[in-house]
Design an enzyme around this catalytic site. Structure first.
Site, mmCIF file in Angstrom:
data_model
loop_
_atom_site.group_PDB
_atom_site.id
_atom_site.type_symbol
_atom_site.label_atom_id
_atom_site.label_comp_id
_atom_site.label_asym_id
_atom_site.label_seq_id
_atom_site.Cartn_x
_atom_site.Cartn_y
_atom_site.Cartn_z
ATOM 1 N N LYS A 10 0.826 -1.212 0.000
ATOM 2 C CA LYS A 10 0.000 0.000 0.000
ATOM 3 C C LYS A 10 0.856 1.256 0.000
ATOM 4 O O LYS A 10 0.511 2.247 -0.652
ATOM 5 C CB LYS A 10 -0.945 -0.020 1.203
ATOM 6 N N LYS B 291 -6.539 -10.243 -5.819
ATOM 7 C CA LYS B 291 -7.717 -10.426 -4.974
ATOM 8 C C LYS B 291 -8.853 -9.503 -5.415
ATOM 9 O O LYS B 291 -8.614 -8.382 -5.864
ATOM 10 C CB LYS B 291 -7.333 -10.132 -3.516
ATOM 11 N N LYS C 158 -12.469 -4.717 -2.272
ATOM 12 C CA LYS C 158 -13.509 -3.685 -2.327
ATOM 13 C C LYS C 158 -12.932 -2.298 -2.556
ATOM 14 O O LYS C 158 -13.649 -1.383 -2.940
ATOM 15 C CB LYS C 158 -14.341 -3.715 -1.043
#
Length: 337
Positions: free
Chosen positions: A112, A197, A200
């Site tokens: 991230k 993955k 969301k």
């Protein structure tokens, strides 16, 4: 009774991956066999740039969808993280036990932080330390088990390390938890990028099936899923990730086994069609129940209020014990009381 804790972060609309990988297991199994707590971990949503109004909206939506997926406030404790101060109280104490090296070794932090730097943004300190907050979420309740996807297992290992270190230095205070990972569909992959993955927070909308997508939208996304070279339908996660993802989703929706299902198909087209219909049917009751709950917002608020009160009463003794153990002076009682 075994105590289970797990949470879901309101950083985007909940997806099929959230449902098949976690929420369905929580509703069908965990809340019935254990003293289960499920939390919308909204403080974790603040680790990156965010819109405050959107975080509030997604937090409410996540709580509502958890109930729509089958979580029953009569069987489990459902609440919002920021409504229970003990999470933040314990997080700082655990930061005083964790090390900088441990935080920087976290895979999700490295990934991230790299993406944030690529966009030219600054990396918030909370992104580095949020695994400690996650540990506080778990340890405050004396959880024995933490149901997680395989990408979160490293964070539970950190939680175990911090609990053991604290207990050794300051006396037995925390239960040392263990991670439990679902065997099937633990990690649903993006339909347009089956090596990633289905997250969301991802911007790749066409590859993500959201729980509140209309049936026709679901069908279109699944039918357009990326497959692999070749024509035969074979279950091979390494060599055929696109087809393997579809087979795993179909298996999770129908109760089958991916390898066995592969033998029933002679073409990608029929596999996609059947997978799309299976997903639509699995999500149909969730969408219907969500609509009912949205029509009664007072009920949802009441569940979250009661859940926070119950969670607070469960967490406070452990957090107070941690404060005493690490050397903090207890509050002076009011003489008038």
């Amino acid at each position: 009774m075994t105590r289970v804790f797990s949470g879901i972060k309101p950083t985007g609309h909940l997806t099929l991956g959230n449902y098949l990988g976690a929420m369905r297991q929580w509703a069908a199994v965990d809340q019935h066999r254990s003293d289960a707590l499920f939390c919308v971990v909204d403080l974790h949503a603040l680790t990156v740039d965010h819109d405050p109004a959107r975080v509030r909206r997604l937090s409410r939506q996540a709580a509502t969808l958890l109930m729509a997926a089958g979580l029953d406030p009569e069987l489990c404790t459902l609440f919002v993280q920021s409504h229970v101060d003990e999470h933040a109280r314990l997080s700082y104490v655990l930061e005083c036990v964790a090390t900088d090296g441990e935080m920087r070794r976290m895979i999700q932090y490295r990934e991230k932080a790299a993406r944030e730097r690529e966009r030219g943004g600054s990396v918030r300190l909370s992104l580095l330390t949020y695994p400690v907050l996650m540990a506080a979420d778990i340890l405050a309740y004396g959880a024995d088990e933490v149901p997680v996807g395989d990408d979160q297992a490293q964070h539970v290992e950190l939680t175990r390390d911090l609990a053991l270190r604290f207990n050794q230095r300051y006396g037995g205070t925390f239960v040392v938890p263990r991670a439990t990972v679902p065997k099937v569909a633990a990690r649903v992959m993006n339909l347009q990028d089956p090596t990633s993955k289905m997250g969301k927070s991802d911007d790749s909308g066409p590859g993500i099936v959201y729980l509140l997508d209309e049936p026709e939208v679901v069908r279109k996304k699944v039918v357009r899923a990326v497959t692999d070279s070749g024509r035969d339908v074979v279950y091979d996660r390494e060599e055929r990730p696109g087809v393997a993802n579809l087979l795993e989703v179909l298996a999770a929706c129908t109760g089958g086994e991916p390898g066995a299902l592969a033998g029933a198909y002679g073409s990608y087209g029929q596999l996609k069609k059947d997978t799309a219909e299976a997903v639509v049917e699995v999500l149909r009751p969730v969408r219907a129940r969500h609509q009912e709950l949205c029509a009664d917002p007072g009920f949802v608020e009441g569940v979250l209020r009661a859940g926070a009160e119950k969670a607070r009463a469960m967490a406070r003794p452990t957090v107070d014990a941690a404060y005493r153990a690490i050397g903090l002076l207890p509050p002076v009682p009011n003489a008038d009381r």
